[in-house]
Design an enzyme around this catalytic site. Sequence first.
Site, short mmCIF file in Angstrom:
data_model
loop_
_atom_site.label_atom_id
_atom_site.label_comp_id
_atom_site.label_asym_id
_atom_site.label_seq_id
_atom_site.Cartn_x
_atom_site.Cartn_y
_atom_site.Cartn_z
N TYR A 41 20.10 82.36 6.55
CA TYR A 41 18.89 82.76 5.72
C TYR A 41 19.07 83.58 4.73
O TYR A 41 20.25 83.90 4.08
CB TYR A 41 17.77 82.73 6.87
CG TYR A 41 16.39 82.72 6.28
CD1 TYR A 41 16.07 81.36 5.39
CD2 TYR A 41 15.44 83.81 6.29
CE1 TYR A 41 14.75 81.17 5.01
CE2 TYR A 41 14.05 83.48 5.89
CZ TYR A 41 13.76 82.45 5.26
OH TYR A 41 12.45 82.28 4.69
N LYS A 101 12.60 55.49 18.27
CA LYS A 101 13.59 55.06 17.03
C LYS A 101 14.54 56.16 16.54
O LYS A 101 15.62 55.91 16.33
CB LYS A 101 12.63 54.53 15.85
CG LYS A 101 13.32 53.51 15.07
CD LYS A 101 13.16 52.15 15.55
CE LYS A 101 13.96 51.13 14.68
NZ LYS A 101 13.58 49.79 15.17
N ASP A 115 6.91 48.86 11.80
CA ASP A 115 5.64 48.46 12.69
C ASP A 115 4.53 48.44 11.57
O ASP A 115 3.53 49.19 11.96
CB ASP A 115 5.51 49.39 13.81
CG ASP A 115 6.39 49.30 15.00
OD1 ASP A 115 7.12 48.11 14.93
OD2 ASP A 115 6.38 49.84 15.80
N ASP A 149 11.36 45.86 11.15
CA ASP A 149 10.82 44.39 12.18
C ASP A 149 11.42 43.37 11.51
O ASP A 149 11.35 42.32 11.90
CB ASP A 149 9.51 44.67 12.19
CG ASP A 149 9.14 46.13 12.76
OD1 ASP A 149 9.27 46.15 13.94
OD2 ASP A 149 8.70 46.96 12.03
N GLY A 196 5.33 35.99 10.53
CA GLY A 196 5.14 37.42 10.18
C GLY A 196 6.19 37.79 9.44
O GLY A 196 7.17 37.21 9.18
N ALA A 200 9.17 39.34 11.08
CA ALA A 200 10.30 38.96 11.87
C ALA A 200 10.85 37.57 11.47
O ALA A 200 11.84 37.15 11.01
CB ALA A 200 10.07 38.96 13.27
N ASN A 224 7.73 40.55 22.97
CA ASN A 224 7.99 41.69 24.23
C ASN A 224 6.60 42.15 24.46
O ASN A 224 5.61 42.22 23.44
CB ASN A 224 8.73 42.67 23.83
CG ASN A 224 10.24 42.62 24.20
OD1 ASN A 224 10.29 42.41 25.27
ND2 ASN A 224 11.02 42.81 23.12
N ASN A 283 16.97 45.14 18.36
CA ASN A 283 17.30 45.83 17.06
C ASN A 283 18.19 46.97 16.91
O ASN A 283 18.90 47.17 16.05
CB ASN A 283 16.07 46.06 16.19
CG ASN A 283 15.08 45.11 15.92
OD1 ASN A 283 15.32 43.56 16.28
ND2 ASN A 283 14.39 44.98 15.00
#
Length: 392
Positions: A44, A99, A142, A167, A201, A203, A292, A322
């Site tokens: 710092y 994630k 998502d 996704d 959609g 996917a 799922n 994934n």
Amino acid sequence: MAETVSTPHLVIEDEEIFDAHVGGKLSVELKSPLDTQRALSIAYTPGVAQVSRAIATDATLAKRYTWANRLVVVVSDGTAVLGLGDIGPSASLPVMEGKSALFKEFGGLDSIPLVLDTKDPDEIVETLIRLRPSFGAVNLEDISAPRCFEIERRVIEALDCPVMHDDQHGTAIVVLAALLGATKVLNRDMASLRLVISGAGAAGVACANILLAAGITDITVLDSKGIVHRERDDLNSFKAELAERTNPAGRTGGLAEALDGADVFLGVSAGVVPEELIATMAPNSIVFALSNPDPEIHPDIAHKYAAVVATGRSDFPNQINNVLAFPGVFRGALDAGARRITEKMKVAAAEAIHSVVGDDLAVEHIVPSPLDPRVGPAVAAAVAAAVDEDED
């Protein structure tokens, strides 16, 4: 009495799940201790000022002297979270933290979750543009369709760094890897397959795109109203465009008409597929029921008719997850200094995942385990090599 999450092989008490999430799942760790006055002065003030002045003079030095160049932000608006739907940004944060944890564990990359309290594509894109100096790659997560297509396209255009909506493309990569394994173990020609995708959609569209690119020409896609075909007048622009490139036989109707004689069923929706329809598929068929937590058809029932069955769950063989793809894809892209994640890189990732299975290939082992430590490095190396080829 505590509630439980039960599977055929695993029972987890509700209390154990919540205890594991207390305070979140992430923390920041120091690379070097700050245990002396000298260390503090280097990390710092006053030492840090020298680094800041150098970056102000030459902005490219930020890649070397900050973490931003290799930091992935996991970005969501909470509109399409798992199978839970539109639960909002705060409720989506535990998923995004998870994630980020997977990025660290399987890709060796630092990552932070960024949940946005807006559904406006303009605001989402603008936010990421303003935050660009703070990160090196964007994992969109998502976000509901069809907004996700526009948002991903605009973020890719606006930023000079790797961007991927997992996704869409993470799912597509692992599906292609699994289909490579399934067709090899069954000694079938992938290009000759008649394939049905339930779900139009994020996917579903991405899977159709990567499978078309892989050489499969007879793909039929269904949404909640039936087969996506050229004569329908209720399709949005993304589905209308997909209708031009799929369903070469011009099939109409619903799931019964689509599955009759089909070789492959790929489920990426929350729908249910009756047993009697799976029974009408061609001999030696392949069923990927990826919804799922509840697959479109239970694997035990699908196995009565299909030669290979896969789900998205960890408690059945052949988990299409994934996590096999995205840590290595981003690691490879960042290692190679890529500005984009291209279709060639996605296909390379799928082939790398498939290659890890090797001699262990079997009808119940068409993809490696998500915990296989070889997967991330193999995908990263393949993706980085594909970047080199693109730049050449």
